[in-house]
Write a protein that holds these residues in place. Sequence first.
Motif: not given
Length: 561
Positions: A369-376
């Motif tokens: 999430t810190k690198a904006n690597m979310t599930f979506a």
Amino acid sequence: MNINHELLQFYIYKKLVKRKKSAEILAECKKGGHGVREYLLTQEVITEVSELEARAAYYCMPCVEIDMLDIQDGLFSKFTYEFMKKHKIIPVSEDKNGVILVATGKPLSCQAMSALSTQFAAKYDFVLVPPVQIDRYIDSISAKESTESAISDLNSEKTDKLIQALGGETSVSSESEVINNPAVRLVDSIIKEAIPYRASDIHIEPFEQKVKVRYRIDGDLQQRAEFPIEAYSAISARLKIMSGLNIAERRVPQDGRINMVIGGNEYDFRVSTLPTVFGEKFVIRILDKTSFQFTRADLGFTVEENKLVDKMLARPHGIILLTGPTGCGKSTTLYSFLKEVNRPDVNIVTVEDPVEYSMAGINQTQVNTKANMTFAAALRSILRQDPDIIMIGEIRDEETAEIAVRSAITGHIVFSTLHTNDAPGAIVRLEDMKVKDYLVADALVGVIAQRLVKKICPACRKRGKTNAKEMEILGITEPIVISRPQGCQFCNNTGYKGRIAVHELMYVNEKMRNAILTDKNIESLRKVAMENGMTPLWTSCRELVFKGSTSIHELMSLNVE
């Protein structure tokens, strides 16, 4: 006759191996220089437990799982742990005639017999047990003694000395001093002791005067040790050093990892800290990275349920959902499905939070999430990687749900999980996430709701007829014989040992699709699903009660209608 061929024929006779596979197995054994048993274990055709009765019959020996044995400390202590693990033997008991009962994992081993005779000039009877259970029992005793020894040493050490020995700024410690430091030994023992106990989590909790260590075993927390609060700063420092956390930071939660090899297996320990009024609490999640060997049979799927799962997995595209509360084994079941569909001609990509088991041949991605690597975000990228099969650790939001469903419609097989109470609830949950009903009807292949229930300990179970109240709960009119938990040394006086999954399978055929499009009420969907062949969770668990696998108390704890 070749001993490999003879043993293989015996396993075929006992229906552990299919006859049509015999030529292939013998060829592979000859090619790799393996014995039949070694090859079958390596290929996971058999396990040490599933082959136990057949192997005992082959060697004309009685057999039992080690939990059923009452091992006498007096005999056990006369042998070193290394000796017993090497020869796969444990002396169990001595009768009035001086005959010693020995549990062995290596029947007819001349080396083991010779080694035993040098220790005791006595007669021996042997009982066959799975070798892995011998190792696990010895490891549990060894780790327990090591923990008790380290706690005893902690009581006589000064806290400042302990911290300095761990590598504090005021001293330079040699490697041997660090290894032999009581705090180091205690942390290592606590972690290693959890493995043979089959713990899923370790809780290390500071209170006003004491620090408690509890293991989560079969879903319940059980206290294993406690030590003085004065030594906790040293324990905390050791854990933070091992997991790569900031030793100086005590005000905010932290997350870290520890990798260790224990008993030849590589384990991944996820460490989480939480500041409390008496210090930081540690919770350590235990993951075996190398030994994921679960099959559908191990997970509790019945013959009828397997037929439905086969139909689901045979579909060329669509989404298959696992539902249930946290900790009910959804991810484990998904991994077992991935293991089945993992072939050289398919591209499997997963996005998980975090990656729990490493599987060869599968591309696994972790959420960050810190690198904006979310599930979506990960899912959008995965679709550009030419996947055939996609596994999404959890559908948490509308965007992920939308992409997952559209991926299923456009030719991909998608596996994922949802938090719902039952299988029909997954339909309502997807529609709550703004997924159109016609998309749900088109994409959904099936939903499997799952729960874990505790298995009654085989060593101390007590069988008896049902009373009037139990008959009312089970919905029967005539008394039947069921098993009840008691409690013994092997189950830590809980009455239960191990867990098994119960399932509720909803297969989406044409009738179910029409219901998704027309019925918006969950009760209506459940009624159609049951008319369509779905067996409710409660009914599935009741069958386990009838079989003697679990108890009425576990049935009532499901909290489902």
